[in-house]
Write a protein that holds these residues in place. Structure first.
Motif, short mmCIF file in Angstrom:
data_model
loop_
_atom_site.label_atom_id
_atom_site.label_comp_id
_atom_site.label_asym_id
_atom_site.label_seq_id
_atom_site.Cartn_x
_atom_site.Cartn_y
_atom_site.Cartn_z
N SER A 237 7.78 -31.24 4.68
CA SER A 237 7.04 -32.50 4.65
C SER A 237 7.96 -33.66 4.26
O SER A 237 8.00 -34.69 4.94
CB SER A 237 5.88 -32.40 3.67
N ARG A 238 8.70 -33.50 3.17
CA ARG A 238 9.61 -34.57 2.74
C ARG A 238 10.67 -34.85 3.80
O ARG A 238 11.02 -36.01 4.05
CB ARG A 238 10.28 -34.20 1.41
N SER A 239 11.17 -33.80 4.43
CA SER A 239 12.22 -33.96 5.44
C SER A 239 11.71 -34.69 6.68
O SER A 239 12.40 -35.56 7.23
CB SER A 239 12.79 -32.60 5.83
N VAL A 240 10.52 -34.33 7.13
CA VAL A 240 9.96 -34.98 8.32
C VAL A 240 9.60 -36.43 8.02
O VAL A 240 9.87 -37.32 8.83
CB VAL A 240 8.76 -34.17 8.87
N VAL A 241 9.04 -36.70 6.86
CA VAL A 241 8.72 -38.08 6.49
C VAL A 241 10.01 -38.90 6.44
O VAL A 241 10.02 -40.07 6.86
CB VAL A 241 7.95 -38.13 5.15
N ALA A 242 11.10 -38.31 6.00
CA ALA A 242 12.39 -39.01 5.97
C ALA A 242 12.87 -39.35 7.38
O ALA A 242 13.52 -40.37 7.58
CB ALA A 242 13.44 -38.18 5.24
N VAL A 243 12.53 -38.53 8.36
CA VAL A 243 12.88 -38.81 9.76
C VAL A 243 12.11 -40.05 10.23
O VAL A 243 12.64 -40.88 10.98
CB VAL A 243 12.59 -37.59 10.66
N TYR A 244 10.88 -40.19 9.79
CA TYR A 244 10.05 -41.34 10.19
C TYR A 244 10.51 -42.65 9.55
O TYR A 244 10.35 -43.71 10.15
CB TYR A 244 8.59 -41.10 9.80
N ARG A 245 11.04 -42.57 8.34
CA ARG A 245 11.32 -43.79 7.56
C ARG A 245 12.11 -44.85 8.33
O ARG A 245 11.66 -46.00 8.42
CB ARG A 245 12.04 -43.42 6.25
N PRO A 246 13.27 -44.54 8.93
CA PRO A 246 14.01 -45.60 9.63
C PRO A 246 13.30 -46.10 10.89
O PRO A 246 13.56 -47.21 11.35
CB PRO A 246 15.34 -44.95 9.97
N LEU A 247 12.39 -45.30 11.43
CA LEU A 247 11.64 -45.73 12.60
C LEU A 247 10.49 -46.66 12.22
O LEU A 247 10.10 -47.54 12.99
CB LEU A 247 11.08 -44.51 13.34
N LEU A 248 9.95 -46.47 11.02
CA LEU A 248 8.82 -47.27 10.56
C LEU A 248 9.24 -48.56 9.86
O LEU A 248 8.49 -49.55 9.88
CB LEU A 248 7.95 -46.44 9.62
N GLU A 249 10.43 -48.57 9.27
CA GLU A 249 10.88 -49.76 8.54
C GLU A 249 10.85 -51.03 9.39
O GLU A 249 10.38 -52.07 8.91
CB GLU A 249 12.27 -49.53 7.94
N PRO A 250 11.31 -51.00 10.66
CA PRO A 250 11.25 -52.23 11.46
C PRO A 250 9.82 -52.73 11.70
O PRO A 250 9.61 -53.91 11.98
CB PRO A 250 11.91 -51.85 12.79
N LEU A 251 8.84 -51.83 11.57
CA LEU A 251 7.44 -52.22 11.74
C LEU A 251 6.83 -52.68 10.42
O LEU A 251 5.68 -53.12 10.38
CB LEU A 251 6.63 -51.03 12.28
N GLY A 252 7.58 -52.52 9.34
CA GLY A 252 7.07 -52.90 8.03
C GLY A 252 6.04 -51.92 7.49
O GLY A 252 5.17 -52.29 6.70
N LEU A 253 6.14 -50.65 7.91
CA LEU A 253 5.16 -49.64 7.50
C LEU A 253 5.82 -48.50 6.73
O LEU A 253 6.94 -48.09 7.05
CB LEU A 253 4.48 -49.03 8.73
N THR A 254 5.10 -48.00 5.75
CA THR A 254 5.47 -46.74 5.12
C THR A 254 4.79 -45.63 5.92
O THR A 254 3.90 -45.91 6.75
CB THR A 254 4.96 -46.69 3.67
N HIS A 255 5.16 -44.38 5.67
CA HIS A 255 4.53 -43.29 6.41
C HIS A 255 3.02 -43.22 6.16
O HIS A 255 2.24 -43.09 7.11
CB HIS A 255 5.21 -41.95 6.08
N PRO A 256 2.54 -43.32 4.91
CA PRO A 256 1.08 -43.31 4.71
C PRO A 256 0.38 -44.47 5.43
O PRO A 256 -0.72 -44.30 5.97
CB PRO A 256 0.91 -43.42 3.19
N GLN A 257 1.00 -45.65 5.45
CA GLN A 257 0.41 -46.78 6.16
C GLN A 257 0.38 -46.50 7.66
O GLN A 257 -0.58 -46.87 8.34
CB GLN A 257 1.20 -48.06 5.88
N TYR A 258 1.42 -45.86 8.17
CA TYR A 258 1.48 -45.49 9.59
C TYR A 258 0.31 -44.57 9.94
O TYR A 258 -0.33 -44.73 10.99
CB TYR A 258 2.82 -44.82 9.87
N LEU A 259 -0.01 -43.62 9.07
CA LEU A 259 -1.13 -42.71 9.33
C LEU A 259 -2.45 -43.48 9.40
O LEU A 259 -3.28 -43.20 10.27
CB LEU A 259 -1.19 -41.63 8.24
N VAL A 260 -2.62 -44.47 8.53
CA VAL A 260 -3.82 -45.31 8.57
C VAL A 260 -3.88 -46.06 9.91
O VAL A 260 -4.91 -46.10 10.57
CB VAL A 260 -3.87 -46.31 7.40
N MET A 261 -2.74 -46.62 10.30
CA MET A 261 -2.70 -47.37 11.56
C MET A 261 -2.97 -46.45 12.75
O MET A 261 -3.69 -46.85 13.68
CB MET A 261 -1.35 -48.08 11.71
N LEU A 262 -2.44 -45.23 12.74
CA LEU A 262 -2.72 -44.28 13.82
C LEU A 262 -4.23 -44.05 13.95
O LEU A 262 -4.77 -44.04 15.06
CB LEU A 262 -2.02 -42.94 13.57
#
Length: 149
Positions: A25-50
Protein backbone atom coordinates in the motif's frame (compact mmCIF):
# COMPACT_ATOMS: atom_id res chain seq x y z
CA UNK A 1 16.05 -15.69 21.55
CA UNK A 2 18.28 -16.12 18.50
CA UNK A 3 17.40 -16.41 14.85
CA UNK A 4 14.19 -18.23 14.00
CA UNK A 5 13.64 -20.09 10.74
CA UNK A 6 11.43 -17.71 8.73
CA UNK A 7 10.19 -20.54 6.53
CA UNK A 8 8.56 -22.45 9.39
CA UNK A 9 7.92 -19.68 11.92
CA UNK A 10 4.23 -18.65 11.72
CA UNK A 11 5.18 -15.27 13.18
CA UNK A 12 7.94 -14.47 10.70
CA UNK A 13 7.46 -10.91 9.54
CA UNK A 14 8.05 -11.82 5.90
CA UNK A 15 5.17 -14.35 6.01
CA UNK A 16 2.56 -11.94 7.37
CA UNK A 17 -0.19 -10.87 4.97
CA UNK A 18 -0.65 -7.68 7.00
CA UNK A 19 3.01 -6.77 6.47
CA UNK A 20 2.90 -7.41 2.71
CA UNK A 21 -0.33 -5.40 2.37
CA UNK A 22 1.06 -2.52 4.42
CA UNK A 23 4.30 -2.28 2.43
CA UNK A 24 2.48 -2.74 -0.89
CA UNK A 25 0.00 0.00 0.00
CA UNK A 26 2.70 2.51 0.97
CA UNK A 27 4.75 1.61 -2.11
CA UNK A 28 1.86 2.00 -4.54
CA UNK A 29 0.74 5.28 -2.98
CA UNK A 30 4.33 6.50 -3.41
CA UNK A 31 4.05 5.71 -7.14
CA UNK A 32 0.97 7.95 -7.33
CA UNK A 33 2.52 10.87 -5.43
CA UNK A 34 4.54 12.47 -8.29
CA UNK A 35 1.61 11.96 -10.65
CA UNK A 36 -0.86 13.66 -8.31
CA UNK A 37 1.33 16.56 -7.18
CA UNK A 38 0.86 18.53 -10.45
CA UNK A 39 -2.90 18.24 -9.89
CA UNK A 40 -2.57 19.51 -6.33
CA UNK A 41 -4.02 16.28 -4.92
CA UNK A 42 -2.96 13.84 -2.25
CA UNK A 43 -3.82 10.18 -2.77
CA UNK A 44 -6.83 10.28 -0.38
CA UNK A 45 -8.11 13.41 -2.16
CA UNK A 46 -7.65 11.63 -5.51
CA UNK A 47 -9.87 8.79 -4.27
CA UNK A 48 -12.58 11.31 -3.35
CA UNK A 49 -12.29 12.91 -6.78
CA UNK A 50 -12.50 9.49 -8.49
CA UNK A 51 -15.77 8.82 -6.65
CA UNK A 52 -17.14 12.23 -7.68
CA UNK A 53 -15.97 11.92 -11.29
CA UNK A 54 -17.90 8.65 -11.38
CA UNK A 55 -21.06 10.33 -10.06
CA UNK A 56 -21.82 13.71 -8.56
CA UNK A 57 -23.37 15.05 -6.53
CA UNK A 58 -23.08 12.53 -3.72
CA UNK A 59 -24.04 12.85 -0.09
CA UNK A 60 -21.24 12.84 2.47
CA UNK A 61 -22.77 9.65 3.85
CA UNK A 62 -22.68 8.00 0.43
CA UNK A 63 -19.08 9.11 -0.16
CA UNK A 64 -18.15 7.77 3.25
CA UNK A 65 -19.61 4.38 2.35
CA UNK A 66 -18.15 4.20 -1.17
CA UNK A 67 -14.67 5.19 0.02
CA UNK A 68 -14.96 3.15 3.24
CA UNK A 69 -13.83 6.17 5.26
CA UNK A 70 -15.44 7.35 8.45
CA UNK A 71 -16.97 10.84 8.23
CA UNK A 72 -14.33 12.22 10.61
CA UNK A 73 -11.60 11.25 8.13
CA UNK A 74 -13.58 12.32 5.07
CA UNK A 75 -14.55 15.77 6.34
CA UNK A 76 -11.03 17.30 6.34
CA UNK A 77 -10.43 15.87 2.84
CA UNK A 78 -13.59 17.56 1.60
CA UNK A 79 -12.65 20.84 3.28
CA UNK A 80 -9.25 20.85 1.56
CA UNK A 81 -10.81 19.96 -1.81
CA UNK A 82 -13.32 22.76 -1.31
CA UNK A 83 -10.52 25.21 -0.43
CA UNK A 84 -8.71 24.14 -3.62
CA UNK A 85 -11.88 24.98 -5.56
CA UNK A 86 -12.55 21.42 -6.79
CA UNK A 87 -15.74 20.62 -4.84
CA UNK A 88 -18.62 22.41 -3.21
CA UNK A 89 -20.51 21.21 -0.15
CA UNK A 90 -24.11 22.26 0.20
CA UNK A 91 -27.31 21.12 1.84
CA UNK A 92 -28.99 18.33 -0.12
CA UNK A 93 -32.13 19.70 -1.77
CA UNK A 94 -34.05 16.47 -1.09
CA UNK A 95 -32.86 16.17 2.54
CA UNK A 96 -31.90 19.39 4.29
CA UNK A 97 -30.18 17.41 7.06
CA UNK A 98 -27.67 15.89 4.62
CA UNK A 99 -24.67 17.51 2.99
CA UNK A 100 -24.21 17.00 -0.73
CA UNK A 101 -20.79 17.20 -2.37
CA UNK A 102 -20.60 18.25 -5.99
CA UNK A 103 -17.84 19.06 -8.42
CA UNK A 104 -17.09 22.62 -9.36
CA UNK A 105 -16.18 23.46 -12.93
CA UNK A 106 -12.43 23.27 -12.15
CA UNK A 107 -13.00 19.96 -10.30
CA UNK A 108 -14.82 18.46 -13.28
CA UNK A 109 -12.15 19.80 -15.67
CA UNK A 110 -9.40 18.19 -13.56
CA UNK A 111 -10.67 14.79 -14.71
CA UNK A 112 -9.15 15.15 -18.16
CA UNK A 113 -5.73 15.86 -16.60
CA UNK A 114 -6.10 12.78 -14.39
CA UNK A 115 -6.94 10.39 -17.23
CA UNK A 116 -3.26 9.58 -17.82
CA UNK A 117 -2.66 8.52 -14.20
CA UNK A 118 -3.87 4.87 -14.36
CA UNK A 119 -1.73 4.13 -17.42
CA UNK A 120 1.28 5.83 -15.86
CA UNK A 121 0.87 3.74 -12.69
CA UNK A 122 0.61 0.51 -14.71
CA UNK A 123 3.74 1.47 -16.65
CA UNK A 124 5.64 2.40 -13.47
CA UNK A 125 4.72 -0.88 -11.76
CA UNK A 126 5.87 -2.84 -14.79
CA UNK A 127 3.23 -5.50 -14.21
CA UNK A 128 0.94 -6.90 -16.86
CA UNK A 129 -2.63 -5.67 -16.93
CA UNK A 130 -3.77 -9.27 -16.36
CA UNK A 131 -1.63 -9.50 -13.20
CA UNK A 132 -3.07 -6.22 -11.93
CA UNK A 133 -6.64 -7.35 -12.67
CA UNK A 134 -5.93 -10.60 -10.78
CA UNK A 135 -4.39 -8.67 -7.89
CA UNK A 136 -7.41 -6.36 -7.73
CA UNK A 137 -9.75 -9.37 -7.64
CA UNK A 138 -7.70 -11.03 -4.88
CA UNK A 139 -7.62 -7.82 -2.81
CA UNK A 140 -11.36 -7.37 -3.27
CA UNK A 141 -11.85 -10.88 -1.86
CA UNK A 142 -9.52 -10.06 1.07
CA UNK A 143 -11.50 -6.89 1.83
CA UNK A 144 -14.79 -8.79 1.73
CA UNK A 145 -13.44 -11.57 3.95
CA UNK A 146 -12.02 -9.09 6.49
CA UNK A 147 -15.34 -7.22 6.66
CA UNK A 148 -17.42 -10.34 7.18
CA UNK A 149 -18.97 -10.43 10.66
Amino acid sequence: MGDVDTITDPLALERQVCFALSVASRSVVAVYRPLLEPLGLTHPQYLVMLALWQRAPRSVKELSGVLQLDPGTLSPLLKRLESAGYVRRERDRSDERALAVTLTEPGAALRSRAESIPGAVVARLGMSLDDLVDLHAALTRVIAAAQRP
